[in-house]
Design a protein around this motif. Structure first.
Motif, PDB file in Angstrom:
ATOM      1  N   VAL A 149      -3.407  -2.710  33.303  1.00 35.79           N
ATOM      2  CA  VAL A 149      -3.932  -1.443  33.837  1.00 35.79           C
ATOM      3  C   VAL A 149      -3.242  -0.976  35.111  1.00 35.79           C
ATOM      4  O   VAL A 149      -3.462   0.145  35.551  1.00 35.79           O
ATOM      5  CB  VAL A 149      -5.454  -1.519  34.092  1.00 35.79           C
ATOM      6  N   GLY A 150      -2.447  -1.845  35.721  1.00 37.47           N
ATOM      7  CA  GLY A 150      -1.781  -1.504  36.964  1.00 37.47           C
ATOM      8  C   GLY A 150      -2.568  -2.008  38.166  1.00 37.47           C
ATOM      9  O   GLY A 150      -3.774  -2.248  38.087  1.00 37.47           O
ATOM     10  N   GLU A 151      -1.854  -2.165  39.275  1.00 37.06           N
ATOM     11  CA  GLU A 151      -2.461  -2.728  40.476  1.00 37.06           C
ATOM     12  C   GLU A 151      -3.569  -1.848  41.042  1.00 37.06           C
ATOM     13  O   GLU A 151      -4.604  -2.357  41.487  1.00 37.06           O
ATOM     14  CB  GLU A 151      -1.400  -2.973  41.548  1.00 37.06           C
ATOM     15  N   GLU A 152      -3.370  -0.536  41.030  1.00 38.71           N
ATOM     16  CA  GLU A 152      -4.372   0.361  41.614  1.00 38.71           C
ATOM     17  C   GLU A 152      -5.691   0.299  40.846  1.00 38.71           C
ATOM     18  O   GLU A 152      -6.762   0.134  41.439  1.00 38.71           O
ATOM     19  CB  GLU A 152      -3.862   1.799  41.648  1.00 38.71           C
ATOM     20  N   ALA A 153      -5.626   0.412  39.528  1.00 39.72           N
ATOM     21  CA  ALA A 153      -6.842   0.368  38.713  1.00 39.72           C
ATOM     22  C   ALA A 153      -7.512  -1.004  38.818  1.00 39.72           C
ATOM     23  O   ALA A 153      -8.738  -1.097  38.916  1.00 39.72           O
ATOM     24  CB  ALA A 153      -6.536   0.707  37.265  1.00 39.72           C
TER      25      ALA A 153
END
Length: 131
Positions: free
Chosen positions: A28-32
């Motif tokens: 999902v990516g680091e931010e999510a």
């Protein structure tokens, strides 16, 4: 002494653990992953402290954040409408959208935490803010 909303707390702890995993961050990516992890951490703290109203709000926010993972616009743009593609028996819609098993597990556990909270609230006369 039993912890109020123990089943919800277990499910939220599972979300928190998964949110920190390399597999989830990659999916999902680091931010999510950071957003989900922070929401799970807040919910764990409030539920663990027995703060029913604030804990319920935190669980609702967590479930919302997790459900938003299924609406990844970049995957939708890349694959278009899933109904326009032939999905083989081995390729599920989740794979087509790039969700993967760990993301589905996070979403499911967030919904389980909400359902358990609602069940506990209905058995005990309701939870302020969500009944």
């Amino acid at each position: 002494m039993a912890v109020p909303f123990a089943a919800s707390l277990v499910a939220v702890r599972r979300v928190r653990a998964a949110a920190a995993s390399t597999e989830f961050i990659r999916a999902v990516g680091e931010e999510a992953a950071s957003i989900v992890g922070a929401a799970a951490e807040a919910a764990v703290g409030l539920l663990g402290a027995g703060a029913a109203e604030q804990g319920a709000a935190a669980v609702c926010d967590l479930a919302k954040d997790c459900l938003e993972l299924s609406f990844d616009e970049s995957a939708s743009e890349e694959f278009g409408d899933a109904n326009q593609h032939d999905v083989s028996e081995t390729e599920t819609r989740a794979e087509l959208w790039g969700l993967g098993a760990v993301t589905a597990e996070v979403i499911a556990n967030s919904l389980a935490s909400l359902a358990n909270l609602l069940e506990a609230g209905s058995a005990g006369g309701g939870v302020a803010g969500i009944d």
